[in-house]
Design a protein around this motif. Structure first.
Motif, PDB file in Angstrom:
ATOM      1  N   GLU A   1       0.788  -1.126   0.064  1.00 14.95           N
ATOM      2  CA  GLU A   1      -0.076   0.007   0.152  1.00 14.95           C
ATOM      3  C   GLU A   1       0.814   1.378   0.211  1.00 14.95           C
ATOM      4  N   ARG A   2       1.772   1.253   0.677  1.00 10.59           N
ATOM      5  CA  ARG A   2       2.887   2.425   0.761  1.00 10.59           C
ATOM      6  C   ARG A   2       3.585   2.803  -0.547  1.00 10.59           C
ATOM      7  N   SER A   3       3.990   1.780  -1.279  1.00  6.61           N
ATOM      8  CA  SER A   3       4.476   1.786  -2.600  1.00  6.61           C
ATOM      9  C   SER A   3       3.484   2.538  -3.553  1.00  6.61           C
ATOM     10  N   LEU A   4       2.301   1.808  -3.399  1.00  8.82           N
ATOM     11  CA  LEU A   4       1.260   2.200  -4.487  1.00  8.82           C
ATOM     12  C   LEU A   4       0.902   3.774  -4.181  1.00  8.82           C
ATOM     13  N   LEU A   5       0.753   4.014  -2.886  1.00  7.80           N
ATOM     14  CA  LEU A   5       0.298   5.440  -2.738  1.00  7.80           C
ATOM     15  C   LEU A   5       1.341   6.426  -3.197  1.00  7.80           C
ATOM     16  N   LEU A   6       2.974   6.144  -3.104  1.00 12.14           N
ATOM     17  CA  LEU A   6       4.030   7.003  -3.352  1.00 12.14           C
ATOM     18  C   LEU A   6       4.084   7.184  -4.964  1.00 12.14           C
ATOM     19  N   PHE A   7       3.735   5.758  -5.586  1.00 11.89           N
ATOM     20  CA  PHE A   7       4.074   5.726  -7.032  1.00 11.89           C
ATOM     21  C   PHE A   7       2.603   6.449  -7.529  1.00 11.89           C
ATOM     22  N   LYS A   8       1.585   6.467  -7.239  1.00 10.43           N
ATOM     23  CA  LYS A   8       0.373   7.144  -7.661  1.00 10.43           C
ATOM     24  C   LYS A   8       0.563   8.510  -7.630  1.00 10.43           C
ATOM     25  N   SER A   9       1.123   9.049  -6.285  1.00  9.20           N
ATOM     26  CA  SER A   9       1.399  10.402  -6.213  1.00  9.20           C
ATOM     27  C   SER A   9       2.484  10.990  -7.292  1.00  9.20           C
TER      28      SER A   9
ATOM     29  N   ASP B   1       2.642  18.733 -13.804  1.00  9.28           N
ATOM     30  CA  ASP B   1       3.823  19.660 -14.206  1.00  9.28           C
ATOM     31  C   ASP B   1       4.917  19.277 -15.044  1.00  9.28           C
ATOM     32  N   GLY B   2       5.301  18.109 -15.372  1.00 11.97           N
ATOM     33  CA  GLY B   2       6.150  17.710 -16.380  1.00 11.97           C
ATOM     34  C   GLY B   2       7.298  17.669 -15.752  1.00 11.97           C
ATOM     35  N   HIS B   3       7.894  17.897 -14.540  1.00 11.33           N
ATOM     36  CA  HIS B   3       8.991  17.880 -13.970  1.00 11.33           C
ATOM     37  C   HIS B   3       9.508  16.540 -13.031  1.00 11.33           C
ATOM     38  N   PRO B   4      10.556  15.971 -13.186  1.00 10.17           N
ATOM     39  CA  PRO B   4      10.984  14.496 -12.366  1.00 10.17           C
ATOM     40  C   PRO B   4      10.686  15.152 -10.743  1.00 10.17           C
ATOM     41  N   VAL B   5      10.026  14.282 -10.087  1.00 13.20           N
ATOM     42  CA  VAL B   5       9.362  14.002  -9.015  1.00 13.20           C
ATOM     43  C   VAL B   5      10.582  13.552  -7.941  1.00 13.20           C
ATOM     44  N   GLY B   6      10.846  14.411  -6.968  1.00  8.49           N
ATOM     45  CA  GLY B   6      11.775  13.947  -5.669  1.00  8.49           C
ATOM     46  C   GLY B   6      11.245  13.436  -4.646  1.00  8.49           C
ATOM     47  N   SER B   7      11.947  12.976  -3.828  1.00 11.09           N
ATOM     48  CA  SER B   7      11.473  12.521  -2.563  1.00 11.09           C
ATOM     49  C   SER B   7      11.262  13.339  -1.623  1.00 11.09           C
ATOM     50  N   ARG B   8      11.728  14.675  -1.580  1.00 17.15           N
ATOM     51  CA  ARG B   8      11.140  15.537  -0.671  1.00 17.15           C
ATOM     52  C   ARG B   8       9.815  16.125  -1.265  1.00 17.15           C
ATOM     53  N   THR B   9       9.359  16.179  -2.386  1.00 20.24           N
ATOM     54  CA  THR B   9       8.221  16.579  -2.807  1.00 20.24           C
ATOM     55  C   THR B   9       7.158  15.462  -2.481  1.00 20.24           C
ATOM     56  N   LEU B  10       7.455  14.144  -2.710  1.00 19.37           N
ATOM     57  CA  LEU B  10       6.314  13.051  -2.159  1.00 19.37           C
ATOM     58  C   LEU B  10       6.398  13.274  -0.544  1.00 19.37           C
ATOM     59  N   ALA B  11       7.256  13.401   0.358  1.00 20.71           N
ATOM     60  CA  ALA B  11       7.184  13.344   1.462  1.00 20.71           C
ATOM     61  C   ALA B  11       6.326  14.568   2.179  1.00 20.71           C
ATOM     62  N   ARG B  12       6.291  15.643   1.337  1.00 19.91           N
ATOM     63  CA  ARG B  12       5.240  16.810   1.715  1.00 19.91           C
ATOM     64  C   ARG B  12       4.184  16.625   1.366  1.00 19.91           C
TER      65      ARG B  12
ATOM     66  N   SER C   1      10.089   9.459   5.999  1.00 21.38           N
ATOM     67  CA  SER C   1      11.388  10.660   5.767  1.00 21.38           C
ATOM     68  C   SER C   1      11.884  10.391   4.178  1.00 21.38           C
ATOM     69  N   PRO C   2      12.584  11.521   3.623  1.00 22.91           N
ATOM     70  CA  PRO C   2      12.831  11.464   2.514  1.00 22.91           C
ATOM     71  C   PRO C   2      13.714  10.133   1.969  1.00 22.91           C
ATOM     72  N   ALA C   3      14.511   9.965   3.075  1.00 24.35           N
ATOM     73  CA  ALA C   3      15.361   8.558   2.756  1.00 24.35           C
ATOM     74  C   ALA C   3      14.621   7.468   2.527  1.00 24.35           C
TER      75      ALA C   3
ATOM     76  N   ALA D   1      17.896  13.948  -9.686  1.00 25.15           N
ATOM     77  CA  ALA D   1      17.523  13.242  -8.329  1.00 25.15           C
ATOM     78  C   ALA D   1      16.054  12.548  -8.408  1.00 25.15           C
ATOM     79  N   GLY D   2      15.206  13.387  -9.323  1.00 26.80           N
ATOM     80  CA  GLY D   2      13.888  13.006  -9.391  1.00 26.80           C
ATOM     81  C   GLY D   2      13.438  11.869 -10.466  1.00 26.80           C
ATOM     82  N   ARG D   3      12.344  11.045 -10.178  1.00 26.21           N
ATOM     83  CA  ARG D   3      12.031  10.298 -11.024  1.00 26.21           C
ATOM     84  C   ARG D   3      10.686  10.605 -11.933  1.00 26.21           C
ATOM     85  N   ILE D   4      10.846   9.826 -12.948  1.00 26.58           N
ATOM     86  CA  ILE D   4       9.511   9.923 -14.087  1.00 26.58           C
ATOM     87  C   ILE D   4       8.760   8.491 -14.090  1.00 26.58           C
ATOM     88  N   PRO D   5       7.398   8.435 -14.736  1.00 31.06           N
ATOM     89  CA  PRO D   5       7.190   7.246 -14.972  1.00 31.06           C
ATOM     90  C   PRO D   5       7.698   6.489 -16.269  1.00 31.06           C
TER      91      PRO D   5
END
Length: 352
Positions: free
Chosen positions: A14-22, A30-41, A48-50, A72-76
């Protein structure tokens, strides 16, 4: 939808799915690679971002995400979009007033050709993507009657009377000279054997007859074969598909490579690949989505195509859809394509 999906929702917790969906939703927006801090927020997981970076690394190992350049960000990936569309997307119905507005704009046109053109333009205008509409199959009228009239210099006037009461006149050039008597015999033969068949089928069957009989062909059959090859010409590809709004794709960052964009526009101009793709989708039940390489055409590897068949009187008449980047707003595009197909089918019924 295309098969061969190696990833499923059951492979992720469930955690991975929620992060992936977000992450996918952020990137679509917005078309920009998504980083861990954005998802944490933006998620309520209190991670944690880590920890999020570790989950993102796992998703990347599964082929659902990738890191563009040194970001440092990811895209699908295309596989990631497929999982998102199949398992995580919540498609809402369009508001009734929007459906009614679309119906008014399409039904304002009076004939089939203009209806199809208007449907394509409307799809393009609303989605801001390229729109494609295959003309209705039932426009392939069947033969009621044919006549040949000799003109001059091996030129023959062909008069075709079709099942929809349309009369077509064509001038063809033959390899040899035929007398009016021979032309009348040929017309009698074709009227007796081909009446009620559509023009494409007649031409195909006569060509098959030619290959089968080879040299053992009577003079009458030789004339019939030559006449059918030239009189029952298949419609040009450009008359089979209407494409609108391809310039909308010029502003899409993912398609900004000039060479790729040039090849994509050339494909739109030739229309053969697009028509073949639509023909493959004509038997689908409802909306079908091709993501990236799923289309089978290299020129569309960076695109997604959302299609839906439209029908009248219980029969599928054709297919319409939109072409855009894999980073398209599927939640918004899918119901628009679906509703447009329903409206076009309904309006064509009333026109006929």
């Amino acid at each position: 939808m295309p098969k061969n999906r190696t990833q499923s929702i059951f492979d992720l917790n469930e955690r991975s799915l929620l992060l992936f969906k977000s992450l996918v939703e952020h990137f679509i927006q917005d078309g920009h690679p998504v980083g861990s801090r954005t998802l944490a927020r933006d998620t309520d997981l209190a991670l944690s971002p880590a920890t999020i970076r570790n989950v993102m690394a796992d998703l990347e190992d599964m082929g659902l995400l990738r890191s563009p350049h040194t970001s440092a960000g990811r895209i699908p990936t295309a596989r990631g979009y497929r999982l998102f569309v199949d398992s995580l997307l919540c498609v809402e119905q369009l508001e009734q007033r929007e459906v009614e507005r679309m119906a008014r704009e399409i039904s304002a046109e009076a004939d089939m050709q203009h209806l199809v053109v208007r449907a394509s333009s409307l799809l393009s205008d609303i989605t801001k993507l390229a729109a494609v509409v295959m003309l209705p199959r039932k426009r392939q009228s069947s033969l009621e009657h044919i006549e040949f009239i000799s003109l001059s210099q091996n030129r023959i006037l062909v008069i075709l009377v079709l099942s929809n009461k349309e009369i077509q006149n064509r001038i063809i050039h033959t390899a040899k000279t035929y007398t009016q008597s021979q032309l009348q015999q040929t017309a009698n033969y074709l009227n007796s054997t081909c009446r009620g068949k559509n023009l494409n089928a007649i031409r195909t069957e006569v060509l098959r007859e030619l290959r089968k009989l080879k040299e053992d062909v009577s003079e009458l059959m030789q004339a019939a074969i030559e006449m059918a090859q030239k009189a029952f010409v298949t419609p040009a590809v450009e008359d089979e598909v209407v494409i609108s709004g391809h310039t909308n794709l010029m502003g899409v960052a993912e398609l900004s490579d000039l060479e790729k964009l040039k090849r994509l526009f050339e494909s739109f101009n030739e229309k053969r690949d697009i028509l073949h793709l639509l023909e493959n989708a004509i038997s689908a039940k409802g909306v079908q989505i091709f993501i990236g390489e799923e289309s089978g055409y290299e020129v569309l590897d960076n695109c997604s195509i959302v299609t839906s068949p439209y029908q009248g009187e219980g029969q599928i008449l054709g297919v319409l859809g939109v072409i855009g980047p894999t980073r398209m707003d599927y939640e918004r595009v899918i119901p628009i394509v679906d509703v447009t197909a329903r409206i076009l089918g309904s309006v064509l019924n009333s026109v006929d």
